[in-house]
Design a protein around this motif. Structure first.
Motif, PDB file in Angstrom:
ATOM      1  N   ILE A   1       0.843  -1.226   0.102  1.00 36.16           N
ATOM      2  CA  ILE A   1       0.102  -0.216   0.069  1.00 36.16           C
ATOM      3  C   ILE A   1       0.833   1.213   0.014  1.00 36.16           C
ATOM      4  O   ILE A   1       1.857   1.363   0.833  1.00 36.16           O
ATOM      5  CB  ILE A   1      -0.852  -0.052   1.284  1.00 36.16           C
ATOM      6  N   ILE A   2       0.744   2.024  -0.848  1.00 36.97           N
ATOM      7  CA  ILE A   2       1.709   3.275  -1.040  1.00 36.97           C
ATOM      8  C   ILE A   2       0.751   4.508  -0.637  1.00 36.97           C
ATOM      9  O   ILE A   2      -0.349   4.883  -1.014  1.00 36.97           O
ATOM     10  CB  ILE A   2       2.190   3.674  -2.352  1.00 36.97           C
ATOM     11  N   VAL A   3       1.384   5.197   0.268  1.00 36.30           N
ATOM     12  CA  VAL A   3       0.600   6.413   0.781  1.00 36.30           C
ATOM     13  C   VAL A   3       1.246   7.771   0.360  1.00 36.30           C
ATOM     14  O   VAL A   3       2.684   7.996   0.211  1.00 36.30           O
ATOM     15  CB  VAL A   3       0.828   6.456   2.473  1.00 36.30           C
ATOM     16  N   THR A   4       0.551   8.689  -0.089  1.00 38.38           N
ATOM     17  CA  THR A   4       0.796  10.053  -0.717  1.00 38.38           C
ATOM     18  C   THR A   4       0.122  11.141   0.010  1.00 38.38           C
ATOM     19  O   THR A   4      -0.966  10.785   0.641  1.00 38.38           O
ATOM     20  CB  THR A   4       0.670   9.919  -2.187  1.00 38.38           C
ATOM     21  N   THR A   5       0.413  12.481  -0.506  1.00 38.61           N
ATOM     22  CA  THR A   5      -0.549  13.352  -0.296  1.00 38.61           C
ATOM     23  C   THR A   5      -0.459  14.025  -1.659  1.00 38.61           C
ATOM     24  O   THR A   5      -0.333  13.650  -2.772  1.00 38.61           O
ATOM     25  CB  THR A   5       0.086  14.438   0.697  1.00 38.61           C
ATOM     26  N   PRO A   6      -1.561  14.859  -1.899  1.00 40.86           N
ATOM     27  CA  PRO A   6      -2.456  15.270  -3.232  1.00 40.86           C
ATOM     28  C   PRO A   6      -1.403  15.830  -4.272  1.00 40.86           C
ATOM     29  O   PRO A   6      -1.357  15.853  -5.466  1.00 40.86           O
ATOM     30  CB  PRO A   6      -3.455  15.949  -3.080  1.00 40.86           C
ATOM     31  N   GLN A   7      -0.409  16.622  -3.371  1.00 37.22           N
ATOM     32  CA  GLN A   7       0.392  17.688  -4.437  1.00 37.22           C
ATOM     33  C   GLN A   7       1.332  16.827  -5.320  1.00 37.22           C
ATOM     34  O   GLN A   7       1.979  15.851  -4.958  1.00 37.22           O
ATOM     35  CB  GLN A   7       0.884  18.671  -3.496  1.00 37.22           C
ATOM     36  N   GLU A   8       1.766  17.586  -6.295  1.00 36.73           N
ATOM     37  CA  GLU A   8       2.570  17.008  -7.417  1.00 36.73           C
ATOM     38  C   GLU A   8       4.154  16.593  -6.700  1.00 36.73           C
ATOM     39  O   GLU A   8       4.622  15.656  -7.233  1.00 36.73           O
ATOM     40  CB  GLU A   8       2.780  17.837  -8.576  1.00 36.73           C
TER      41      GLU A   8
ATOM     42  N   GLY B   1      -2.770  -0.785  -3.830  1.00 42.49           N
ATOM     43  CA  GLY B   1      -3.350   0.605  -4.127  1.00 42.49           C
ATOM     44  C   GLY B   1      -2.577   1.516  -3.378  1.00 42.49           C
ATOM     45  O   GLY B   1      -1.735   1.626  -2.618  1.00 42.49           O
ATOM     46  N   VAL B   2      -3.033   2.856  -3.860  1.00 44.56           N
ATOM     47  CA  VAL B   2      -2.597   4.065  -3.343  1.00 44.56           C
ATOM     48  C   VAL B   2      -3.653   4.751  -2.559  1.00 44.56           C
ATOM     49  O   VAL B   2      -4.821   4.796  -2.895  1.00 44.56           O
ATOM     50  CB  VAL B   2      -2.172   4.948  -4.417  1.00 44.56           C
ATOM     51  N   VAL B   3      -3.298   5.285  -1.282  1.00 45.60           N
ATOM     52  CA  VAL B   3      -3.932   5.992  -0.376  1.00 45.60           C
ATOM     53  C   VAL B   3      -3.472   7.530  -0.378  1.00 45.60           C
ATOM     54  O   VAL B   3      -2.535   7.997  -0.443  1.00 45.60           O
ATOM     55  CB  VAL B   3      -4.026   5.609   1.131  1.00 45.60           C
ATOM     56  N   GLU B   4      -4.502   8.299  -0.708  1.00 46.12           N
ATOM     57  CA  GLU B   4      -3.965   9.814  -0.748  1.00 46.12           C
ATOM     58  C   GLU B   4      -4.480  10.316   0.694  1.00 46.12           C
ATOM     59  O   GLU B   4      -5.754  10.455   0.984  1.00 46.12           O
ATOM     60  CB  GLU B   4      -4.933  10.709  -1.918  1.00 46.12           C
ATOM     61  N   ASN B   5      -3.628  10.671   1.456  1.00 49.58           N
ATOM     62  CA  ASN B   5      -3.734  11.096   2.697  1.00 49.58           C
ATOM     63  C   ASN B   5      -3.765  12.683   2.803  1.00 49.58           C
ATOM     64  O   ASN B   5      -3.244  13.133   1.925  1.00 49.58           O
ATOM     65  CB  ASN B   5      -2.591  10.611   3.672  1.00 49.58           C
ATOM     66  N   MET B   6      -4.208  12.967   3.709  1.00 50.23           N
ATOM     67  CA  MET B   6      -4.126  14.778   3.962  1.00 50.23           C
ATOM     68  C   MET B   6      -4.801  15.362   2.931  1.00 50.23           C
ATOM     69  O   MET B   6      -4.409  16.250   2.279  1.00 50.23           O
ATOM     70  CB  MET B   6      -2.861  15.232   4.216  1.00 50.23           C
TER      71      MET B   6
END
Length: 357
Positions: free
Chosen positions: A200-207, A229-234
């Motif tokens: 599971i890959i965690v990211t925030t929304p910005q480029e 899958g990818v989780v968009e955090n914050m």
């Protein structure tokens, strides 16, 4: 270099004494072990057999990764573990972020120590069905810096895998440090023979975060780890309006005055139905389409978004689950629960495929 271990005085990014490129790769230049590695006999690492035996009692293994630090990966790992344990699964959480171990804090286990039995190292338990292993339990104090080169970090990861006695567990969640370097290569190499359900890959929304997440997806594809899958955090700040602080700027003085009491009192008097509405604000620039667009472009599943929730931040600081009790997070808990249910369903589907094949 007994049993194919990487020596502590090896260069960074050492390929390992058993590698075909040992003593010959660019990273070997100047290493004091270069000649020995180049001429030593090659063969399988006997520790991999011990790891396979130890991991045979672990049904499912999930890696939690992030390309960039500070995206909430460890918070997600902790809450994923709490949620799985809350579903009556037997769960282990392994913290391989050697230089920045967060799990003792995030699971309320600060001050605990690892104990050894005739079966090996015993995890530290939050509940009867949730055990944790972290270098944080080995440090003399939480402010102690871990200043280790790659080979020593890799040796500890190997020791966690072959010496920790988890017993029969349903899920092992592995919280990895940011990036795609030594620790990631090691955990995949050591676990590959035993089967990894996925990452599971965690990211925030910005480029600026997604740039590094693309590298993480590429890493998983290169080493053969499925991306669950990818989780968009914050994904935007979201909280009840009653929890917001209202400030009035007095520009001529350069000061801000707290007018929260006046605003809430006015709302309660004139529009009481608004006091309990949720306030949402974009924190990060998502003009590039965020994680969902990136997932479409890279052909990996998008698991969902989790808002930036002050209640979740508080639960993490207190080492509590966000799903129950006084720490239940009204905004983030439903989003996390939906994502975790998708992950469990994906793994069950994989089990069905393996059974039928």
């Amino acid at each position: 270099m007994e049993n194919g271990e990487i020596p502590e005085n090896a260069n960074e990014h050492c390929p390992g004494p058993q590698s075909e490129t040992a003593g010959k790769s660019d990273s070997c230049a100047g290493c004091p072990n270069q000649e020995v590695c180049a001429t030593a006999p090659k063969g399988p690492d006997p520790d991999l057999v011990a790891i396979a035996e130890r991991m045979s009692t672990v049904k499912h293994k999930i890696l939690v990764l992030s390309g960039k630090g500070g995206v909430g990966k460890s918070t997600f790992s902790a809450q994923l573990s709490f949620a799985l344990a809350g579903m009556d699964h037997q769960v282990g959480l392994m913290d391989i972020d050697i230089c920045g171990p967060s799990m003792p804090k995030m699971l309320g286990l600060e001050g605990h120590e690892i104990h050894q039995s005739n079966l090996g190292w015993s995890p530290v338990y939050v509940e009867d069905n949730l055990g944790v292993m972290s270098i944080g339990f080995m440090l003399p104090n939480s402010d102690e810096a871990v200043v280790w080169r790659g080979p020593r970090k890799n040796a500890l990861i190997k020791q966690f895998l072959k010496d920790v006695y988890w017993g029969e567990i349903d899920y092992l969640v592995v919280d990895a440090p940011p990036g795609t370097s030594d620790e990631h290569i090691s955990i995949v190499q050591y676990l590959q023979a035993t089967g990894i359900d996925g990452a599971i890959i965690v990211t925030t929304p910005q480029e600026v975060s997604l740039i590094d997440v693309r590298k993480e997806v590429s890493f998983c594809k290169k080493v053969g780890v499925p991306v669950l899958g990818v989780v968009e955090n914050m994904s935007g700040l979201c909280q009840p309006l009653a929890d917001v602080t209202f400030m009035k700027v007095q520009s001529e003085l350069g000061l801000s005055v707290d007018v929260t009491h006046e605003v809430i009192s006015c709302l309660r008097k004139n529009a009481p139905e608004l006091v309990n509405v949720l306030v949402y604000s974009e924190v990060f620039d998502r003009s590039g389409g965020g994680a969902e667009r990136m997932c479409r472009e890279m052909g990996v599943p998008f698991l969902g978004s989790v808002p930036l929730d002050p209640q979740l931040c508080k639960a993490a600081e207190q080492g509590k689950s966000c799903f129950e009790g006084d720490n239940k997070c009204s905004v983030s808990a439903p989003a996390l629960k939906s994502i975790i249910e998708k992950v469990v369903a994906l793994i069950k589907d994989e089990d069905g495929e393996h059974t039928s094949s």
